[in-house]
Design an enzyme around this catalytic site. Sequence first.
Site, PDB file in Angstrom:
ATOM      1  N   ASP A 100    -105.834 -33.170  98.581  1.00 35.07           N
ATOM      2  CA  ASP A 100    -105.937 -32.002  97.724  1.00 35.07           C
ATOM      3  C   ASP A 100    -104.528 -31.416  97.564  1.00 35.07           C
ATOM      4  O   ASP A 100    -103.599 -31.753  98.299  1.00 35.07           O
ATOM      5  CB  ASP A 100    -106.925 -30.979  98.308  1.00 35.07           C
ATOM      6  CG  ASP A 100    -107.422 -30.019  97.240  1.00 35.07           C
ATOM      7  OD1 ASP A 100    -108.467 -29.393  97.436  1.00 35.07           O
ATOM      8  OD2 ASP A 100    -106.761 -29.910  96.187  1.00 35.07           O
TER       9      ASP A 100
HETATM   10  C1  GLC Z   1    -107.219 -27.390  93.905  1.00 41.10           C
HETATM   11  C2  GLC Z   1    -108.603 -27.643  94.432  1.00 41.10           C
HETATM   12  C3  GLC Z   1    -109.149 -28.990  94.095  1.00 41.10           C
HETATM   13  C4  GLC Z   1    -108.599 -29.418  92.754  1.00 41.10           C
HETATM   14  C5  GLC Z   1    -107.123 -29.636  92.924  1.00 41.10           C
HETATM   15  C6  GLC Z   1    -106.434 -30.033  91.614  1.00 41.10           C
HETATM   16  O1  GLC Z   1    -106.466 -26.662  94.843  1.00 41.10           O
HETATM   17  O2  GLC Z   1    -108.814 -27.431  95.808  1.00 41.10           O
HETATM   18  O3  GLC Z   1    -110.570 -28.896  94.104  1.00 41.10           O
HETATM   19  O4  GLC Z   1    -109.220 -30.616  92.321  1.00 41.10           O
HETATM   20  O5  GLC Z   1    -106.467 -28.497  93.471  1.00 41.10           O
HETATM   21  O6  GLC Z   1    -106.533 -28.997  90.704  1.00 41.10           O
END
Ligand code: GLC
Length: 742
Positions: free
Chosen positions: A284
């Site tokens: 993430d």
């Molecule tokens: C965010 C979220 C995740 C998302 C990623 C890209 O912080 O936690 O769910 O897919 O970043 O946007």
Amino acid sequence: MTGRYSLILILICLFAGQAFSQPDNTSKKVDALLAKMTLEEKIGQLNQYNGDWAATGPVTDDLRDKMKLISEGKIGSMLNINGVEKTRAFQEAAMKSRLKIPLLFGQDVIHGYHVTFPIPLAEAASWDMEAIEKSARVAAREAASGGIHWTFAPMVDIARDPRWGRVMEGAGEDPYLGSHIARARVRGFQGKGLGDLEAVMACAKHFAAYGAAIGGRDYNSVDMSLRTLWEFYLPPFKAALDAGVSTFMTSFNDLNGTPATANNYLMRDILKDKWKFKGFVVSDWGSVGEMIKHGYVKDNAEAAEAALNSGTDMDMESSSYVNHLARLVKEKKVSQENIDDAVRRILRKKFEMGLFDDPFRYSNADREKKTLNHPDHLEASRDMARKSIVLLKNERNILPLSKDLKSIALIGPLAKAEKDMKGFWTVELGQKNDVVTLHSGMQKQAGKTSLLYAEGCAINDTSKAGFAEALKVAASADVIVMAMGEAHDMTGEAKSKANIHLPGVQEELIKAVMATGKPVVVLLMSGRPMVFNWTADNVPAILYTWWLGSEGGNAIADVLFGKYNPAGKLPMTFPRSEGQIPIYYNYLNTGRPSMGDNDLFYRSAYIDLPNTPQYNFGHGLSYTSFKYSNLKLSKDSMGTRDKITVTFDLQNTGKYTGEEVVQLYIRDLVSQPVRPVKELKDFRKLSLKPGESRTLTFTLDASKLAFYNDELKQITQEGEFKLMIGSSSKDIRLDKSFFLTK
Ligand code: GLC
């Protein structure tokens, strides 16, 4: 067996073995490309950066020239780059690199791309797998036409804590319902399979147990037994994997002290070894580098080492991989095999998506123009929205509203909401007036009834200056409809709340309007279960309308005026107070059970609040009524290889055609370890006309009675079980005992 036959058998086995061990065509292409790649080029494939348009995480001070890095083969994927024009431009940069390896474009297409659908938690309330799959299918079709290869969805985190803002992205508290929904969403996103131009890669996130963040505080630690992890939090991930999900995303939290992004148990032992996952895992946002803040590693180099070796294949936004992996390989802290395995997994998906045949196949301007905002997509969104609405209460059958009313007063801060109707995690493409507000939806269907309006109060401030106007409008109306709830940014990522009451002075406005003595309907728009006890106890008609997206106003009007009979059922328990959290339906009984007993002394209960929730998991009413009768079991005991056929009759005893979601729960009365007082093990949604009756059949087998023991083995234990059939986890209409024997 004669010598000749055994020889034939040996040859067959050899051939079969050969056939299985022969790499398939795609693997051969991957290996051929891998052999040409330098270490730097391999590491480039493991690196993902954000576009500059919409950061969905903490933005680093960033002077990186991403186009240049792409043309040097140092970036393998971009996120938050959408639209044919932009994706084409970035892909052209990738075609300047030595090996011309195409980029993957990822995007959070969580509940729609151009046409916004209800938030996932709202969709979960439909218990309608076909509609949920269709919602994901439409989102994928639109996203793919906009150059997107990969959505960071479905979010499949089990959530029992409505203080956690990300409950809005998932499917609620139950692993059985959550698993069905995970499968439906993966099927929807991936459609006919990778390579089809309307398919996008799906991503099961956040692996794992992110929804159990202590205190419901986003990104917080998670501490749970492995048995709880396997019993409640892993099943939807396994369901997504069984449905063929292409990727996983790690979660920000540590699990029992080890950050998920470097959690070897999760990613290697479970995901890649036991479950044989062949796709790839992306971290993430920045979570590789965030392990420094966790205190798990001392610097980005150690973070890169821990994450890559534990099975995180791609590094989103932290630059740890691209800055440190080459040296870590030279220092033999990261093996070439682990690097190659990660690169293979990513290249394989790029081949499967057809990007090596045509890197621009998703960036077609004509297709984008024809696809976005298609009328069929709007109709699908409206249908999904109607099905997501939950009728919590309808005393004196105030609903549906009669067409003979002279006037309706629409009051409340969400009556004309646009952005707030779409909720959190929308893809902003500059869509113009793409939301049907509640006011306009009602206006279109009110017929001769005049629609009065007053805002009454703001969503979240203390001013009551608008009350007088609201009461004036209320006084001249036959019925009052109140549109209350949360702003779009009050629930979602990084939106955990200690106070989940209806915000501002909204409940005071409801009280003031109720004091007029007129019939009142309250609509609650929100991304999470809120607390609204006075309203729940005193307002005769309440609809939970969540955040319903582009067609929200039409869908709510369809329900208010009876064009659609609501059938939603809550996918999460609604507490009476934050003090009750975590509160969920599948709890353990304890030695001093608390539910439903008046004597609070020596009970596992609060002395200052009833221990029951405000609304139970699975609760939802209809404009009609249903009678459950005639429960029969094909036998009253079964062996572990056996099954029991369950039948019962359901009749529509009201005057409206309506859908009911019948729910089948079991309880294992004596087991070690102890089992919950109730576990959802099947459900069915069906429509019946007034007076119509149907005999429903379910099958119970040992797989529905299995659970994890302390050794994390799935077992069954013989003994007595209770079978319960209900309209909610509380509203049990039929029950019978049966026995499981050896
Ligand atoms: C965010 C979220 C995740 C998302 C990623 C890209 O912080 O936690 O769910 O897919 O970043 O946007």
